[in-house]
Design a protein around this motif. Structure first.
Motif, PDB file in Angstrom:
ATOM      1  N   GLY A  23      41.606  46.776  -2.431  1.00 27.97           N
ATOM      2  CA  GLY A  23      42.280  45.838  -1.542  1.00 27.97           C
ATOM      3  C   GLY A  23      43.376  46.486  -0.732  1.00 27.97           C
ATOM      4  O   GLY A  23      43.496  46.263   0.480  1.00 27.97           O
ATOM      5  N   VAL A  24      44.177  47.313  -1.387  1.00 34.20           N
ATOM      6  CA  VAL A  24      45.304  47.932  -0.701  1.00 34.20           C
ATOM      7  C   VAL A  24      44.833  49.023   0.254  1.00 34.20           C
ATOM      8  O   VAL A  24      45.430  49.234   1.305  1.00 34.20           O
ATOM      9  N   SER A  25      43.747  49.698  -0.085  1.00 38.59           N
ATOM     10  CA  SER A  25      43.183  50.694   0.839  1.00 38.59           C
ATOM     11  C   SER A  25      42.746  50.019   2.131  1.00 38.59           C
ATOM     12  O   SER A  25      42.961  50.540   3.231  1.00 38.59           O
ATOM     13  N   ARG A  26      42.157  48.823   1.999  1.00 43.62           N
ATOM     14  CA  ARG A  26      41.784  48.037   3.187  1.00 43.62           C
ATOM     15  C   ARG A  26      43.038  47.656   3.965  1.00 43.62           C
ATOM     16  O   ARG A  26      43.078  47.746   5.199  1.00 43.62           O
ATOM     17  N   LEU A  31      47.090  48.610   8.484  1.00 43.83           N
ATOM     18  CA  LEU A  31      48.420  49.051   8.880  1.00 43.83           C
ATOM     19  C   LEU A  31      48.341  50.320   9.724  1.00 43.83           C
ATOM     20  O   LEU A  31      49.073  50.483  10.707  1.00 43.83           O
ATOM     21  N   ARG A  32      47.435  51.214   9.358  1.00 43.98           N
ATOM     22  CA  ARG A  32      47.262  52.460  10.098  1.00 43.98           C
ATOM     23  C   ARG A  32      46.840  52.174  11.544  1.00 43.98           C
ATOM     24  O   ARG A  32      47.312  52.817  12.485  1.00 43.98           O
ATOM     25  N   LEU A  41      49.724  56.064   0.065  1.00 41.52           N
ATOM     26  CA  LEU A  41      49.696  55.024  -0.965  1.00 41.52           C
ATOM     27  C   LEU A  41      49.896  55.629  -2.342  1.00 41.52           C
ATOM     28  O   LEU A  41      49.423  56.723  -2.619  1.00 41.52           O
ATOM     29  N   SER A  42      50.568  54.879  -3.211  1.00 41.33           N
ATOM     30  CA  SER A  42      50.676  55.294  -4.609  1.00 41.33           C
ATOM     31  C   SER A  42      49.535  54.665  -5.400  1.00 41.33           C
ATOM     32  O   SER A  42      48.798  53.815  -4.904  1.00 41.33           O
ATOM     33  N   ILE A 122      47.871  42.482   6.752  1.00 40.25           N
ATOM     34  CA  ILE A 122      47.811  43.342   5.565  1.00 40.25           C
ATOM     35  C   ILE A 122      47.476  42.541   4.305  1.00 40.25           C
ATOM     36  O   ILE A 122      46.591  42.913   3.533  1.00 40.25           O
ATOM     37  N   LEU A 123      48.186  41.426   4.093  1.00 42.54           N
ATOM     38  CA  LEU A 123      47.980  40.652   2.871  1.00 42.54           C
ATOM     39  C   LEU A 123      46.607  39.975   2.858  1.00 42.54           C
ATOM     40  O   LEU A 123      45.948  39.913   1.821  1.00 42.54           O
TER      41      LEU A 123
END
Length: 216
Positions: A23-26, A31-32, A41-42, A122-123
């Motif tokens: 999800g966060v990679s998407r 954002l990119r 990203l962590s 993003i969310l």
């Protein structure tokens, strides 16, 4: 707090972290595209903590003045998704989105709208991916902007009213070329944690039945 809902097994944590990473990679890709710069990203972190502990986790490096875009979500489980960063960095984030050609006055005028739109992209990207991986659907509210310390963001009551333990799933992001770092966080109460655990275990069972034994 029931014992079952208050703990995650190691495999549940790993599965949630992997799903969150998708999800966060998407979200990072979105954002990119917005800022035209590399996003670091962590590794996702998944913890069941008190709201007070969650609020302290986002107040790192003495950054107690925070700004967040928040959206509530509903479905088979419900909660709150937040895009959080130190308030001091919010204008730099907006500038990275609207462009360096704008004056400071322009950036200030555009801040609320730009932050809300950024958070929404993003969310929504993050939650939609998580829901899709789990074969579920989510409904999300419109974004709103919240400013304050961690307790304000997570509505920590003293004494705590209702459930004070939450699932806190968070990941750091860093816009490499600018001084902008923040969190993406999901917050769920115990009732939703129990529902999520059931869904995640169904997901784990489905993965284990695949010949490769991996989520791919």
């Amino acid at each position: 707090m029931t014992e079952d809902a208050s703990q995650l097994t190691e495999i549940e944590q790993d599965a949630l972290a992997e799903i969150a990473n998708m999800g966060v990679s998407r979200a990072a890709s979105s954002l990119r595209l917005l800022v035209g710069e590399e996003i670091l990203l962590s590794v996702p972190s998944v913890k069941i903590v008190t709201r007070q502990a969650a609020s302290k986790l986002v107040e790192r490096e003495n950054a107690k003045k925070l700004v967040a875009v928040q959206q509530t979500f509903e479905g088979p489980f419900a909660g709150k998704a937040l895009l959080i960063f130190p308030e001091a960095q919010s204008l730099e984030l907006v500038r990275s989105i609207v462009g360096d050609q704008h004056t400071l006055e322009d950036v200030i005028d555009l801040e609320q709208e730009a932050l809300a739109e950024t958070g929404n992209i993003i969310l929504n990207g993050c939650l939609a991916t998580i829901a899709n991986v789990l074969n579920r659907t989510m409904r999300m509210s419109l974004p709103s902007i919240v400013r304050g310390d961690g307790a304000t963001l997570f509505e920590v009551q003293a004494p705590a009213s209702g459930e004070q333990f939450v699932l806190f799933l968070y990941i750091d992001f860093n816009i490499k070329a600018r001084n902008v770092r923040g969190f993406i966080a999901l917050l769920l109460d115990l009732h939703s944690i129990a529902a999520l655990k059931t869904i995640v275990n169904d997901f784990i069972e489905a993965i284990e039945k695949q010949p490769s034994g991996h989520a791919g």
